[in-house]
Design an enzyme around this catalytic site. Structure first.
Site, PDB file in Angstrom:
ATOM      1  N   SER A 251      58.596  50.931  17.798  1.00 33.19           N
ATOM      2  CA  SER A 251      57.165  49.907  17.818  1.00 33.19           C
ATOM      3  C   SER A 251      57.526  49.747  19.498  1.00 33.19           C
ATOM      4  O   SER A 251      56.081  48.949  19.982  1.00 33.19           O
ATOM      5  CB  SER A 251      57.703  48.865  17.325  1.00 33.19           C
ATOM      6  OG  SER A 251      58.635  48.223  17.744  1.00 33.19           O
TER       7      SER A 251
ATOM      8  N   LYS B  51      59.226  45.444  27.209  1.00 33.20           N
ATOM      9  CA  LYS B  51      58.260  44.428  25.896  1.00 33.20           C
ATOM     10  C   LYS B  51      57.836  43.553  25.239  1.00 33.20           C
ATOM     11  O   LYS B  51      58.845  42.084  25.733  1.00 33.20           O
ATOM     12  CB  LYS B  51      59.609  45.080  24.713  1.00 33.20           C
ATOM     13  CG  LYS B  51      59.429  45.740  22.772  1.00 33.20           C
ATOM     14  CD  LYS B  51      59.450  46.299  22.604  1.00 33.20           C
ATOM     15  CE  LYS B  51      59.167  46.499  20.653  1.00 33.20           C
ATOM     16  NZ  LYS B  51      59.999  46.832  19.998  1.00 33.20           N
TER      17      LYS B  51
ATOM     18  N   SER C 127      63.123  52.150  17.019  1.00 27.84           N
ATOM     19  CA  SER C 127      61.715  51.517  18.091  1.00 27.84           C
ATOM     20  C   SER C 127      62.017  51.727  19.451  1.00 27.84           C
ATOM     21  O   SER C 127      61.117  51.595  19.801  1.00 27.84           O
ATOM     22  CB  SER C 127      61.323  49.857  17.580  1.00 27.84           C
ATOM     23  OG  SER C 127      60.843  49.473  16.357  1.00 27.84           O
TER      24      SER C 127
HETATM   25  N1  GLN Z   1      59.333  51.496  12.271  1.00 30.12           N
HETATM   26  C1  GLN Z   1      60.113  50.547  11.667  1.00 30.12           C
HETATM   27  C2  GLN Z   1      59.608  49.061  11.188  1.00 30.12           C
HETATM   28  O1  GLN Z   1      58.121  48.714  11.014  1.00 30.12           O
HETATM   29  C3  GLN Z   1      61.253  50.330  12.894  1.00 30.12           C
HETATM   30  C4  GLN Z   1      60.863  49.011  13.987  1.00 30.12           C
HETATM   31  C5  GLN Z   1      61.681  49.016  14.712  1.00 30.12           C
HETATM   32  O2  GLN Z   1      62.866  49.141  14.073  1.00 30.12           O
HETATM   33  N2  GLN Z   1      61.202  47.671  15.271  1.00 30.12           N
HETATM   34  O3  GLN Z   1      60.658  48.616  10.673  1.00 30.12           O
END
Ligand code: GLN
Length: 484
Positions: free
Chosen positions: A150, A75, A174
């Site tokens: 994400s 990532k 995410s």
């Molecule tokens: N969707 C969540 C956020 O925007 C989780 C994102 C993540 O785990 N990095 O905070």
């Protein structure tokens, strides 16, 4: 591409070389990536050269690492000396890191080969990859649906068979949510289990790196290589890293006590998805586990608590993108404030700006007690609630997300709708617990994940239960078809 286990087996037997494994990855990427856009960069030259080194070492009968020749994807919020690290943001579009993250060093020392960096929501904020500054990733199972986020790029890359494993980060879901949406295994370790050194921070008290793979055992292997104390990250734990692969092999469901939080099936839960998850849970019962309903009443406070804490921490972490330390230096304005405004105004996307505004507000004098402090107190209560339930169960099972993969654009107009996609993953993050998602069926041709949650540092128990279920089903063998 095969699983990690199959690739390793063939490499060990000598039926395949590291160069062939890497080339197969790029070939699959050539076929799939124009359709799904999982990758932001590919490192063909570097990967082939590393593979040549590994093949030469094998010829000379040198001792090879546990992951020798294995192609992996990373990532793009995890720094690598090779290529750029953009965090999916315009503000870091041309950033090159002078060092590797600890997880990268550990995987490379074990012989893994990074073939490229994957797409993500900007600074890991989002649940669909639609907030990437470089365009969204698509779900390999259905191109009109999101892959989750994400870490959508990494999940899609594994689902499409481009790589047998990939790295993601999970702050509030995410890794687990995109794993569920793409039909692969995704693991969020206990907070402190894996080093965050070299991982671009979102919410520092929540962020963890974890693996994606096609099978539980593959993910267990990667975690065992990555995990453990790191002198560069004071929040890493000195808890001994378990033999997670052995835990899978010795697994048995008989005698296991499993808790099913009733709140995970309430409010907004899709009926079809709940039925698939309940069927998976019933299998554990048929195999001799004791399954009982448990209650976590603060589940409904999870989204509010998580977003306050994550965004507050994010607003502080993002202060460094000031066009002095990080960010574009070639700006038109020369006055300091104007430079900040130019760099941050044009460099950050909508969700990141929302985080800065919301987070700064929650931390400001006069509001701190009412928002950030209050959220921190409820965080402690959520953690206690889980610890209490874990006194009488070994693991918990439930859905990962209240609904399956959604269509592009269906949630971007209303941020709250996007936040609710994380309602069943964020409470676990807030409590710092380990959890994984594994495929357990599908609804309308789109995958559904089962969430396995374990007590702090009990990753072995989580892997064991997940592996037993996986081996008795064939979800992990199902793969999406390359679009014509
Ligand atoms: N969707 C969540 C956020 O925007 C989780 C994102 C993540 O785990 N990095 O905070």
């Amino acid at each position: 591409m095969d699983t990690v286990h199959q690739a390793q087996q063939q490499f060990k037997e000598g039926t395949v070389s590291a160069q062939e494994l890497v080339q197969e990855s790029f070939k699959t990427m050539d076929g799939w990536d124009p359709h799904i856009h999982a990758f932001l960069q590919r490192f063909e030259e570097e990967a082939v050269s590393k593979a040549q080194h590994i093949d030469a070492a094998r010829q000379k009968k040198e001792t090879l690492g546990l992951l020798a020749g294995l192609p992996i994807a990373v990532k793009d919020n995890i720094v690598t000396k090779t290529g750029r690290t953009t965090a999916g943001s315009k503000i870091l579009e041309s950033y090159t890191a002078p060092f590797n993250a600890t997880v990268i060093n550990r995987l490379e020392d074990a012989g893994a080969i990074i073939i490229g960096k994957t797409n993500l929501d900007e600074f890991a904020m989002g649940s669909s990859t639609e907030y990437s500054a470089f365009g969204p990733t698509k779900n390999p199972w259905n191109l009109s649906h999101v892959p989750g986020g994400s870490s959508g790029g990494s999940a899609a890359a594994v689902a499409a068979g481009i790589v047998p494993a990939a790295l993601g980060t999970d702050t509030g879901g995410s890794i687990r949510q995109p794993a569920s949406f793409c039909g692969v295994v995704g693991v969020k370790p206990t907070y402190g289990r894996v080093s965050r050194f070299g991982v671009i921070s979102y919410g520092s008290s929540l962020d963890q790196v974890g693996p994606f793979a096609r099978t539980v055992q593959d993910a267990a292997l990667l975690l065992s290589v990555m995990a453990g104390q790191d002198e560069y990250d004071a929040t890493t734990s000195n808890h001994a890293v378990g033999d997670y692969v052995a835990a899978c092999q010795q697994a048995s469901v008989k005698g296991l006590t499993i808790g099913v939080p009733k709140e995970f099936f309430e409010e907004g839960m899709s009926i079809d998805l709940a039925a698939v998850v309940r069927k998976a849970i019933a299998w554990f019962e048929e195999q001799g586990a004791q399954v009982k309903e448990v209650s976590l009443p603060l589940t409904s406070a999870g989204v509010a608590v998580y977003y306050l804490i994550a965004k507050a921490e994010a607003s502080v972490n993002l202060a460094r993108y000031d066009a002095l330390r990080f960010g574009p230096m070639d700006l038109r304005s020369d006055d300091l404030l104007a430079r900040y405004m130019e760099a941050r105004g044009s460099g950050f996307g909508p969700e990141v700006k929302r985080a800065i505004i919301m987070g700064t507000y929650a931390l400001s004098a006069g509001y701190y007690d009412a928002w950030y402090k209050q959220a921190s107190k409820v965080r402690t209560l959520i953690r206690r609630e889980y610890e209490e339930v874990f006194k009488s169960v070994d693991i918990m099972l439930g859905p990962v997300s209240p609904e399956g993969p959604f269509t592009f654009g269906s949630k971007t107009a209303d941020p709250l709708q996007m936040y609710l996609a994380d309602s069943l993953t964020v409470p676990i993050s807030v409590a710092g617990l380990p959890a994984l998602s594994l495929p357990c069926g599908s609804v309308n041709g789109l995958p559904v994940g089962l969430q396995v949650i374990a007590p702090h540092f009990k990753e072995a128990a989580m892997f064991a239960a997940a592996h037993t279920y996986e081996q008795a089903h064939d979800w992990w063998q199902q793969v999406p078809v390359l679009p014509q």
